[in-house]
Scaffold this active site. Structure first.
Site, PDB file in Angstrom:
ATOM      1  N   SER A   1       1.733   6.477   2.952  1.00 26.70           N
ATOM      2  CA  SER A   1       1.671   5.089   2.476  1.00 26.70           C
ATOM      3  C   SER A   1       0.487   4.936   1.531  1.00 26.70           C
ATOM      4  CB  SER A   1       1.569   4.133   3.668  1.00 26.70           C
ATOM      5  OG  SER A   1       1.820   2.808   3.262  1.00 26.70           O
ATOM      6  N   ASN A   2       0.057   3.728   1.271  1.00 21.51           N
ATOM      7  CA  ASN A   2      -1.095   3.501   0.397  1.00 21.51           C
ATOM      8  C   ASN A   2      -1.849   2.264   0.837  1.00 21.51           C
ATOM      9  OD1 ASN A   2      -0.015   1.105  -1.117  1.00 21.51           O
ATOM     10  ND2 ASN A   2       1.590   2.597  -1.577  1.00 21.51           N
ATOM     11  N   GLU A   3      -2.911   1.933   0.107  1.00 24.81           N
ATOM     12  CA  GLU A   3      -3.876   0.913   0.523  1.00 24.81           C
ATOM     13  C   GLU A   3      -3.482  -0.519   0.161  1.00 24.81           C
ATOM     14  OE1 GLU A   3      -6.835   0.860   2.159  1.00 24.81           O
ATOM     15  OE2 GLU A   3      -6.377   2.890   2.773  1.00 24.81           O
ATOM     16  N   SER A   4      -2.290  -0.731  -0.386  1.00 29.62           N
ATOM     17  CA  SER A   4      -1.928  -2.087  -0.812  1.00 29.62           C
ATOM     18  C   SER A   4      -1.949  -3.055   0.378  1.00 29.62           C
ATOM     19  CB  SER A   4      -0.534  -2.068  -1.439  1.00 29.62           C
ATOM     20  OG  SER A   4      -0.082  -3.378  -1.628  1.00 29.62           O
TER      21      SER A   4
ATOM     22  N   ALA B   1       3.500  -1.891  -4.142  1.00 33.71           N
ATOM     23  CA  ALA B   1       2.988  -0.549  -4.452  1.00 33.71           C
ATOM     24  C   ALA B   1       3.943   0.447  -3.795  1.00 33.71           C
ATOM     25  CB  ALA B   1       1.574  -0.398  -3.907  1.00 33.71           C
TER      26      ALA B   1
END
Ligand code: C5P
Length: 216
Positions: A27-30, A94
Site C-alpha cells: 500500500s502507500n501513505e495516502s 493513490a
C-alpha cells in the site's frame, strides 16, 4: 448538461491495498484527506457525489454516497460503474501501480523460502487513463504526486490520461492538512495555489469548469 441539473461527481480517495496473503499487503501513505475534502466540497456545492474510498480512517462527509474498496481492481470496477452515469470524475486516489501476481491463500511462511525470495508483481490498470479514454465531453481531473518539480511529467499525464486538468503536488503534503498545488489545464492554463488548507484547495477544484481546448 442541461442548466439547473444537479451534477453527479465521482471522487476517488485514499490508497489501494494489494494483498500478498491474508495478513500482508502492499500500500502507500495516502491518508485520503484531499479526496474526502473534495467530496465534501462538491456536496456543499450542491453536486450529487459518489466517493470511492480505499482503506482510510475518515468519516464520510455529509450528503456523500461512499463506496469502500480495497484493491485497484475493485476501485476500477466501482469507478467505471459510477462514472457511467456521471458528469465528472476527480481521481484523487493513490492507486498502487503494482499488485502481487499471486495471493497466498494462507500466511506466506518464511520457512518455505531460503535466505532470499522474490515477490512477483503485475501492473495494475490505470483507472484514470481507462476512464479518460471514454469520457466524451465530461470533466476529468487527475492528480500527480511528484518529488521535485515534475512539471513536464504532469503535462505528459494530461495527454496520456486524457484529463482536462492535472493537479500537481509534492510528496511532502502526504498526511498534512495544508498543501500547495499547481493546476495544469488541457488548454495550457496553469495556476499556483500556495499554502492553503486542503479544504480551500478542494473548493477551488470543485469550481473548475472544463477548459476549452487550445487550437494548435
Ligand atoms: O501515473 P501516476 O500514478 O503518477 O498518475 C496519477 C494519477 O493517475 C492520479 O489521478 C491517480 O488517481 C491516477 N491513477 C490511476 N490508476 C493507476 C495509477 C494512477 O487512476 N493505476
Amino acid at each position: 448538461m442541461s442548466p439547473g441539473k444537479k451534477r453527479h461527481v465521482v471522487v476517488t480517495a485514499g490508497p489501494t491495498r494489494e494483498p500478498i496473503d491474508p495478513v500482508r499487503y502492499l500500500s502507500n501513505e495516502s491518508s485520503g484527506r484531499m479526496g474526502f475534502e473534495i467530496a465534501a466540497a462538491a456536496a456543499r456545492h450542491g453536486d450529487r457525489v459518489t466517493l470511492i474510498a480505499g482503506p482510510v480512517h475518515l468519516e464520510t462527509p455529509p450528503g456523500v454516497h461512499r463506496v469502500d474498496v480495497e484493491t485497484a481492481l475493485e476501485m476500477l470496477r466501482e469507478a467505471r460503474e459510477a462514472f457511467r452515469g456521471a458528469d465528472a470524475l476527480i481521481m484523487c486516489a493513490a492507486v498502487s501501480d503494482w499488485r502481487p501476481k499471486k495471493r497466498h491463500r494462507s500466511k506466506w511462511r518464511k520457512e518455505s523460502e531460503g535466505d532470499q525470495t522474490t515477490l512477483e508483481l503485475v501492473k495494475n490498470p490505470d483507472i484514470l487513463a481507462t476512464l479518460g479514454k471514454r469520457k466524451g465531453d465530461r470533466l476529468v481531473i487527475g492528480f500527480a504526486l511528484e518529488t521535485g518539480s515534475g512539471l513536464s511529467r504532469a503535462r505528459a499525464k494530461l495527454e496520456r490520461k486524457n484529463a482536462d486538468f492535472i493537479v500537481l503536488n509534492d510528496a511532502s503534503v502526504l498526511g498534512s492538512t495544508r498543501t500547495s498545488v499547481r493546476i495544469l489545464g488541457r488548454d495550457g492554463s496553469r495556476w499556483d495555489v500556495k499554502n492553503r488548507t486542503k479544504r480551500q484547495v478542494a473548493e477551488t477544484l470543485v469550481g473548475l469548469e472544463k477548459p476549452s481546448l487550445r487550437i494548435p
